[in-house]
Design an enzyme around this catalytic site. Structure first.
Site, PDB file in Angstrom:
ATOM      1  N   CYS A  46       0.791  -1.086  -0.045  1.00  0.00           N
ATOM      2  CA  CYS A  46       0.030   0.090   0.014  1.00  0.00           C
ATOM      3  C   CYS A  46       0.891   1.112   0.016  1.00  0.00           C
ATOM      4  O   CYS A  46       0.447   2.320  -0.676  1.00  0.00           O
ATOM      5  CB  CYS A  46      -0.845   0.107   1.340  1.00  0.00           C
ATOM      6  N   THR A  47       1.896   1.257   0.889  1.00  0.00           N
ATOM      7  CA  THR A  47       2.856   2.468   0.747  1.00  0.00           C
ATOM      8  C   THR A  47       3.417   2.801  -0.680  1.00  0.00           C
ATOM      9  O   THR A  47       3.241   3.858  -1.188  1.00  0.00           O
ATOM     10  CB  THR A  47       4.071   2.104   1.662  1.00  0.00           C
TER      11      THR A  47
END
Ligand code: BEZ
Length: 210
Positions: A45-46
């Site tokens: 997700c980062t």
């Protein structure tokens, strides 16, 4: 509820990193991409949120607003944004919805219990100016999305919205587009006076108008 192409995107009110918002009011007449990610402070997700932060201009150029969602809190989204800026070179400057009660996630069927827990999977909805859903894609949690493909689909959707034409396999902007099979050739001749290539009566290519 499962959402299908052509359905109206359900409206909702939610807390976000840009303050409380009503989705339709925020979106207005623009296109929008609504995407969920499983959890804050996670590696895949980062990279995704950092990519969208760096490439936001590519979406703006196409009049597409970006909004993300997870079941975390606004405070978590804001704290994590610092890590995204540090590791990915840009912090999200688009709203992130905080959905700890899972109201929006359930409205959009973004929780797939077979995927292990009650966090959201990687759903993507592209929504048109008419608030109808134009594209849905769901990725598993372990696979980061290809947002370049999503931009490519948006380009295709916008060609279709503008001209009624379709796009062939692996199409990229600038390449020839396809006359839809339900357009008879006499209409195509009137619509495209410069001509079109007919390989079969149902397979006709034309330069994209404009
Ligand atoms: C991630 O974003 O890295 C991630 C989140 C949930 C499951 C697996 C990976």
């Amino acid at each position: 509820m499962s959402i299908r192409l052509g359905d109206y995107a359900p409206n909702f009110k939610a807390d976000t990193t840009a303050g409380p918002l009503d989705f339709y009011d925020w979106k207005g007449d623009s296109w929008a991409i609504l995407f969920s990610h499983p959890k804050d402070y996670t590696p895949v997700c980062t990279t995704e949120l950092g990519y969208l932060a760096r490439e936001k201009a590519a979406f703006e150029k196409r009049d597409v607003k970006i909004i993300g969602l997870s079941v975390d809190s606004v405070d978590d989204h804001i704290g994590w944004a610092k890590d995204i800026a540090e590791t990915q070179g840009a912090a999200p400057d688009y709203p992130l919805i905080a959905d700890p009660d899972r109201e929006v996630s359930e409205l959009y069927d973004m929780i797939h219990p077979g995927e292990g827990d009650t966090s959201t999977v990687r759903s993507v909805f592209v929504i048109g100016p008419d608030n109808r859903v134009k594209l849905t894609i769901t990725y598993p949690k372990s696979t980061g999305r290809n947002f370049e493909e999503i931009l490519r689909v948006i380009d295709s959707l916008q060609v279709t919205a503008r001209t009624g034409l379709a796009t062939p396999v692996n199409w990229q902007p600038g390449e020839k587009v396809i006359v839809p099979p339900d357009m008879p050739s006499y209409e195509a001749e009137a619509a495209f006076p410069a001509g079109f290539e007919e390989h079969k009566p149902y397979l006709r290519y034309v330069d994209a108008p404009g």
